[in-house]
Design an enzyme around this catalytic site. Sequence first.
Site, PDB file in Angstrom:
ATOM      1  CB  ILE A 164      -0.048  -0.476  -3.130  1.00  0.00           C
ATOM      2  CG1 ILE A 164      -1.356  -1.519  -3.081  1.00  0.00           C
ATOM      3  CG2 ILE A 164      -0.263   0.404  -4.272  1.00  0.00           C
ATOM      4  CD1 ILE A 164      -1.386  -2.602  -4.065  1.00  0.00           C
ATOM      5  CD  GLU A 377       6.291  -5.637 -11.622  1.00  0.00           C
ATOM      6  OE1 GLU A 377       6.075  -5.912 -12.898  1.00  0.00           O
ATOM      7  OE2 GLU A 377       6.764  -4.704 -11.054  1.00  0.00           O
TER       8      GLU A 377
END
Length: 395
Positions: A164, A377
């Site tokens: 993250i 992503e």
Amino acid sequence: MISETQSTVLTDEQRKLSAVVREFADQVVAPAAYKYDTERRLPLEIIGQMGELGLFGLPFPVDVGGQGKDYVSLCLAVEALARVDQSIAVTLEAGVGLGIMPIFRHGTDAQKQRWLPDLMAGRALAAFGLTEAAAGSDAGATRTSARRDDAADEWVIDGSKQFITNSGTPITSVITVTAVTGRRRAEDGTEQPELSSFLVPAGTPGLTVEPSYDKVGWHTSDTHPLSLRGVRVPAGNLLGERGRGYANFLRALDEGRIAFAALATGAAQGCLEEALRYAKERHVFGHAIGSNQHIAFTLARMQARVHSARLCWLDAALKQVHGKPFKAEASVAKLVGGEAAMANARDASQIFGGYGFLNENAVARHYRDSKILEVGEGTTEVQLMILARDLGLAS
Ligand SMILES: Cc1cc2nc3c(=O)[nH]c(=O)nc-3n(C[C@H](O)[C@H](O)[C@H](O)COP(=O)(O)OP(=O)(O)OC[C@H]3O[C@@H](n4cnc5c(N)ncnc54)[C@H](O)[C@@H]3O)c2cc1C
């Protein structure tokens, strides 16, 4: 050399912004990039200056603390930074696209008032926790769960997250976490997990930011695994509607891919500029290596890749700005940009010879950093899946 500022579709204001961020990148970011990369530390002083330039608020309206610009402007800023330092660029890209955007789009007035002013001013960073050990490309396989404690009017979250970005910096204020909140019958009659999103403030008891990864690249960017053990957040921290978590993050990812593609374009551009300079300066066998047709053609091909990648993200970003569908275009841009950055990093390192293998040279850093551009992503294969579906093919 073809440059972003020559594009006929940009406004004068966008051209000016691009030039300002380019200058900031050259004067402030580039000279410090090797030092911070070696120290593996996010330079908060540089993030603060980016905040003062208004970069974190670019695509948001003035009345919520933004700069009143658009998504093209954000992408131009990300591209200009990535030319010299991908880690700094992704701190902005993820900070805005994954951190701020979901709160801006789906937050209540109270949530926006609490989190957005500091985030848009670059005084704080937000993160987006979607990926898990068994849920990366297949984000629907999320196992982190959230159960309602009606008596306390709270949600209790248990699980863990992987990779993250911006989740463990000293200025991280909030992390959006996706979690399973039940099961639902889908339109096709199958039962599927119901996913929702929650705002988890940094420092909430039970949230542990685990130590940073030993990454191949993006050393300055902050990336951590997270563990959530009985994390309690007020009912008011549900972000968006219950059960809309999956749809909301798909939207965030589609949009984020455009800025990610601009980041990849900046990396490819940085490699071209460095290699071109070196090809003119470096003399071997009595002449500049750039006078060899092979090296000249390599640089020409690098230029073609940068231009193609830029046109792709620009087309997707303009569609976003004009409210047109952009999912397939964002995937094309992500695919083309990631491959352009990887190819240009490889070619630029080759042009630098042995010096391309030294971390002190930006091309070596781009070589390490660019690999993730084909993964983060949504991997290249995920983009191909999206595009195959767009063609009406099962994938
Ligand atoms: C530095 C860094 C920062 C990140 N930041 C964030 C963040 O801020 N927030 C967040 O939530 N996540 C973040 N991620 C996670 C990133 O988005 C995932 O790593 C990525 O989505 C891939 O998931 P995975 O690693 O689990 O790979 P997997 O899903 O396990 O895939 C492994 C390989 O299999 C391929 N594959 C999978 N399924 C198929 C298929 N059906 N057909 C063909 N090929 C397939 C994939 O393309 C890949 O090559 C980050 C990752 C890194 C490394």
